[in-house]
Enzyme design. Structure first.
Site, mmCIF file in Angstrom:
data_model
loop_
_atom_site.group_PDB
_atom_site.id
_atom_site.type_symbol
_atom_site.label_atom_id
_atom_site.label_comp_id
_atom_site.label_asym_id
_atom_site.label_seq_id
_atom_site.Cartn_x
_atom_site.Cartn_y
_atom_site.Cartn_z
ATOM 1 N N TRP A 109 0.854 -1.179 0.000
ATOM 2 C CA TRP A 109 0.000 0.000 0.000
ATOM 3 C C TRP A 109 0.904 1.249 0.000
ATOM 4 O O TRP A 109 1.871 1.321 0.744
ATOM 5 C CB TRP A 109 -0.901 -0.006 1.249
ATOM 6 C CG TRP A 109 -1.729 1.238 1.357
ATOM 7 C CD1 TRP A 109 -2.880 1.506 0.688
ATOM 8 C CD2 TRP A 109 -1.443 2.396 2.155
ATOM 9 N NE1 TRP A 109 -3.339 2.765 1.012
ATOM 10 C CE2 TRP A 109 -2.476 3.336 1.909
ATOM 11 C CE3 TRP A 109 -0.419 2.740 3.027
ATOM 12 C CZ2 TRP A 109 -2.519 4.583 2.519
ATOM 13 C CZ3 TRP A 109 -0.459 3.984 3.642
ATOM 14 C CH2 TRP A 109 -1.513 4.897 3.388
ATOM 15 N N LYS A 150 -16.371 5.463 -8.488
ATOM 16 C CA LYS A 150 -15.067 4.978 -8.027
ATOM 17 C C LYS A 150 -15.371 3.688 -7.280
ATOM 18 O O LYS A 150 -16.049 3.715 -6.247
ATOM 19 C CB LYS A 150 -14.437 6.022 -7.099
ATOM 20 C CG LYS A 150 -13.121 5.605 -6.461
ATOM 21 C CD LYS A 150 -12.598 6.765 -5.594
ATOM 22 C CE LYS A 150 -11.281 6.453 -4.924
ATOM 23 N NZ LYS A 150 -10.853 7.536 -4.023
ATOM 24 N N ASP A 165 -14.240 0.747 -5.157
ATOM 25 C CA ASP A 165 -13.122 0.437 -4.261
ATOM 26 C C ASP A 165 -13.166 -1.025 -3.831
ATOM 27 O O ASP A 165 -14.203 -1.696 -3.976
ATOM 28 C CB ASP A 165 -13.228 1.359 -3.032
ATOM 29 C CG ASP A 165 -11.875 1.709 -2.440
ATOM 30 O OD1 ASP A 165 -10.904 0.991 -2.713
ATOM 31 O OD2 ASP A 165 -11.804 2.706 -1.684
ATOM 32 N N ASP A 173 -2.697 5.472 -3.190
ATOM 33 C CA ASP A 173 -3.128 6.474 -2.208
ATOM 34 C C ASP A 173 -1.979 7.426 -1.914
ATOM 35 O O ASP A 173 -2.174 8.495 -1.335
ATOM 36 C CB ASP A 173 -3.566 5.795 -0.902
ATOM 37 C CG ASP A 173 -5.009 5.308 -0.983
ATOM 38 O OD1 ASP A 173 -5.713 5.683 -1.933
ATOM 39 O OD2 ASP A 173 -5.421 4.542 -0.090
HETATM 40 C C1 DGJ Z 1 -9.224 3.714 -0.298
HETATM 41 C C2 DGJ Z 1 -9.022 4.569 -1.511
HETATM 42 O O1 DGJ Z 1 -7.793 4.282 -2.104
HETATM 43 C C3 DGJ Z 1 -9.135 6.028 -1.124
HETATM 44 O O2 DGJ Z 1 -8.893 6.843 -2.221
HETATM 45 C C4 DGJ Z 1 -10.497 6.290 -0.546
HETATM 46 O O3 DGJ Z 1 -11.480 6.102 -1.527
HETATM 47 C C5 DGJ Z 1 -10.751 5.355 0.628
HETATM 48 N N1 DGJ Z 1 -10.520 3.984 0.285
HETATM 49 C C6 DGJ Z 1 -12.152 5.499 1.135
HETATM 50 O O4 DGJ Z 1 -12.445 4.609 2.120
#
Ligand code: DGJ
Length: 720
Positions: A180, A462, A464, A533
């Protein structure tokens, strides 16, 4: 031998005799030559730069068996293993026939059928060759052709998409690994005798430590312009495995496919299992050409909406995290409109009533707007966005559930966990839903369907995916547990197909806590992916550079945030402008100069997106070579080029050299103009405003680097 098998054997022998065949799978630059050997089996005679044709092929030796099976005479890793009910796992495949079809102009599919003479197994090797782009897609179909009540159910133990063979001896593997916030880090290691495996066992968030892509260089390390290299990637949104094995004779075998780890599956009479695509290119002119070929192919054939305009956006995640209400979101939409971006993206935290999603500890799975936060619901938000002349997008994570949610209370049987046996294990306080279960697939589809039906103005999502699969057990699959990893992915694809079919205009970003899930099959449903991120622009130079080997910039979402405030807004924006530009900041808190800078940069990105998002990309200066970095894009449409140059950490006495450009017409003239200037400042680029020949720019170059720290330059180069 039973009568039926004897007849099959005779038939296969006859086919074999008829066809001392040479099968050529070719692109404009590559030949893969397969040949039926004297033993009736399929061999790989050649894989390399394109040859002349039959006269050349006649000189080639038979080569190793192409798709090696378990339990026969070979001593190394096989591509295929099938266990029969009698406990034997020997498969011997002989050539039966092959066909070549033109799928569209310049795209040819070759299907080679192989069969076992003893067991009712047929294997079809499918190669799709994209002539112009020098790309080959390889997959395998494995069928149990048994018929009748007594036909055996077999167990598919390993089922590679592709097996390729190379001779030479000097092999180097460039792998991409990380975690990550540190995705796609590149390391090169020599491949010597034995095996190197790149694989994942994480299930959903399969690529958290490594994405399914690699580079093998032959006879020395390939660089941007020279050297021979294989760039390979698997279109599979789950566990994958690449095996690189060097034998005692120095042959390299590359086996690519679904990871066989805990993935045995039944192959019943009449069943066919189709493997995912292994996509590769073999370049003899270095890595730059290889990446440009992959990018062009991806835009034309693989990426969802590979040519449509991409939305620049403002995301609220880092501006608010979970603390927002309707009023705050509408203020942010004002910012978005002021910045000039196309879309406002509402992130996590908008749903849940019994357990409002006020943190990542609860509410996931309850996809109703939180009444207290959003009294007017999403309807009020899409309406507000419309009033401000921007589009609206929304975050979802429909494959997952917090144990503290109404969904979990209603459907504990929909969750992957081991009830009554083990404590639940939570990754980011959540669990994965069991997408092998058709009822769960319907539910996941219904989450999107409900949003799109109630709020047809949603233009973007988006999607996730924050948890890997842990404590693996599916209440649905019962005794077929080892099918879960693969059936999960098939379940996901069936949901995504339904979404694309019903809402073809909807654009979706693939996200997984950064790029924990990224591959070319997923990108046939998604328009783009969230690369990390980590938006520290220095780290992003590396992460975006890593992904650039396989993904065109239009697919790589890059946002300006407040990570690393030592870097100016200009530096941060210029780094993000090399991908699909977005923002995740409190725009109203920036000073007027930074705001003005952003407005201008957004305008420029939109104006030049046909160059940046759709042009040919040249990696001029690797951040790994430091202390600078540079990337150039050139549009085939009108020859326009955009250059991004960065000074990361030069020493005070750094002697910068001119940077040679690429991809220009040597005989044409180009006007050079620095853009994305901080308001009130002038360009210090000596070449600014001048005209040069393409030959000069590619031979002498431009003095774009400085010895300043964290400086950046964007230069527009216009063909006259
Ligand atoms: C992980 C994502 O990578 C972030 O950009 C964001 O959307 C968060 N999750 C939200 O929980």
């Amino acid at each position: 031998m039973k009568k039926a098998n004897f007849i099959t054997a005779l038939f296969l022998l006859f086919c074999g005799m008829l066809s001392a065949q040479t099968i050529r799978v070719s692109t404009s630059k590559t030949d893969l030559v397969l040949r039926v050997g004297g033993d009736g089996r399929l061999h790989q005679s050649y894989l390399g730069a394109r040859l002349g044709g039959d006269a050349d092929f006649a000189h080639l030796s038979e080569g190793p068996e192409a798709y090696i099976t378990h339990g026969m005479e070979d001593y190394f890793e096989p591509a295929l293993e099938i266990r029969q009910p009698d406990g034997r796992s020997s498969i011997l495949l002989k050539y039966v026939e092959h066909s070549v079809n033109t799928l569209s102009e310049g795209v040819k599919e070759t299907v080679i059928t192989l069969a076992d003479e003893v067991y009712p197994v047929t294997v079809r090797l499918r190669f799709t060759a994209y002539e112009r782009d020098n790309i080959i897609r390889a997959s395998t179909e494995i069928s149990n052709t048994g018929r009748g009540r007594k036909a055996p159910t077999m167990t598919l133990c390993r089922y590679a998409s592709s097996m390729l063979h190379f001779a030479g001896g000097d092999y180097r593997l460039t792998e991409f690994s990380g975690d990550w916030a540190e995705e796609a880090k590149m390391t090169t290691v020599p491949l010597t005798f034995g095996k190197k495996v790149l694989d994942t066992k994480l299930g959903t968030r399969a690529n958290m430590f490594t994405p399914p892509m690699f580079i093998v260089s032959f006879d020395g390390q390939a660089d941007e312009h020279t050297g021979t290299a294989l760039l390979g990637t698997l279109g599979w949104t789950g566990n994958f495995r690449f095996t690189f094995e060097v034998t005692q004779t120095g042959e390299l075998r590359v086996i690519s496919g679904i990871n066989p780890y805990y993935s045995e599956r039944a192959l019943r009479p009449g069943d066919t299992f189709v493997t995912p695509d292994f996509i590769f290119t073999l370049s003899t002119t270095g890595l730059g050409d290889a990446s440009r070929d992959i990018h062009r192919w991806a835009r034309d054939y693989q990426l969802y909406q590979g040519h449509e305009e991409r939305y620049t956006l403002l995301n609220n995640w880092e501006a608010t995290y979970f603390s927002f209400d309707e009023e705050r979101l509408i203020q942010l939409m004002d910012n978005a409109a002021d910045m000039g971006v196309d879309l406002f993206l509402l992130d996590d935290g908008w749903f849940g009533n019994k357990y409002p999603r006020s943190s990542d500890r609860q509410g996931l799975g309850d996809w109703e707007e939180t009444r207290e936060k959003l009294p007017g619901g999403v309807a009020r938000l899409t309406q507000a966005a419309g009033e401000k002349g921007i589009r609206f997008g929304i975050w979802v994570e429909p494959e997952m559930v917090n144990p503290k949610s109404e969904l979990y209370e209603k459907h504990p049987d929909w969750v992957i966990h081991q009830p009554d046996v083990r404590d639940e294990y939570y990754f980011r306080n959540q669990l994965v839903l069991d997408l092998s279960n058709p009822a769960v697939q319907d539910y996941v589809f219904s989450v999107i369907d409900r949003l799109m039906t109630d709020y047809p103005d949603i233009a973007f999502m988006k999607w996730d995916c924050n948890s890997p699969i842990t404590n693996i057990w599916s209440p649905y699959l019962k005794e077929k547990q080892t099918q879960l990893y693969v059936d999960y992915v098939h379940g996901l694809y069936s949901v995504l197909e339904r979404i694309n079919a019903k809402y073809p205009a909807l654009r979706m970003m693939l996200c997984s806590g950064g790029s924990g899930r990224i591959d070319y099959k997923a990108l046939s449903y998604f328009t783009e992916f969230w690369a990390s991120d980590n938006t520290n622009p220095i780290d992003r130079l590396f992460i975006q550079y890593g992904y650039s080997f396989f993904y065109p910039s239009r697919a790589v979402c890059a946002h300006v945030t407040s990570w690393n405030r030592n870097a100016s807004i200009k530096f941060r924006t210029d780094v993000a402008s090399m991908g699909k530009l977005g923002f995740d900041i409190r725009f109203n808190e920036l000073d007027e100069r930074d705001q003005e800078y952003i407005r201008e940069a957004v305008k420029n990105w939109k104006r030049l997106s046909y160059v940046i998002a759709d042009g040919d990309q040249y990696r001029l200066y690797s951040p790994y070579d430091g202390p600078h970095a540079a990337t150039q894009f050139v549009s085939p449409r009108d020859g326009k080029s955009v250059l991004f140059a960065f000074d990361v950490h030069p020493m005070a006495y750094d002697r910068t050299r001119p940077l040679r450009l690429e991809g220009l017409d040597p005989d044409a003239d180009y006007r050079v103009e620095e853009i994305n200037l901080v308001p009130g400042t002038r360009s210090s680029l000596r070449a600014n405003g001048q005209t040069f020949s393409g030959r000069y720019l590619m031979t002498v170059g431009l003095d774009v680097f400085t010895s300043g720290n964290l400086r950046s330059r964007v230069v527009e180069i216009t063909k006259q």
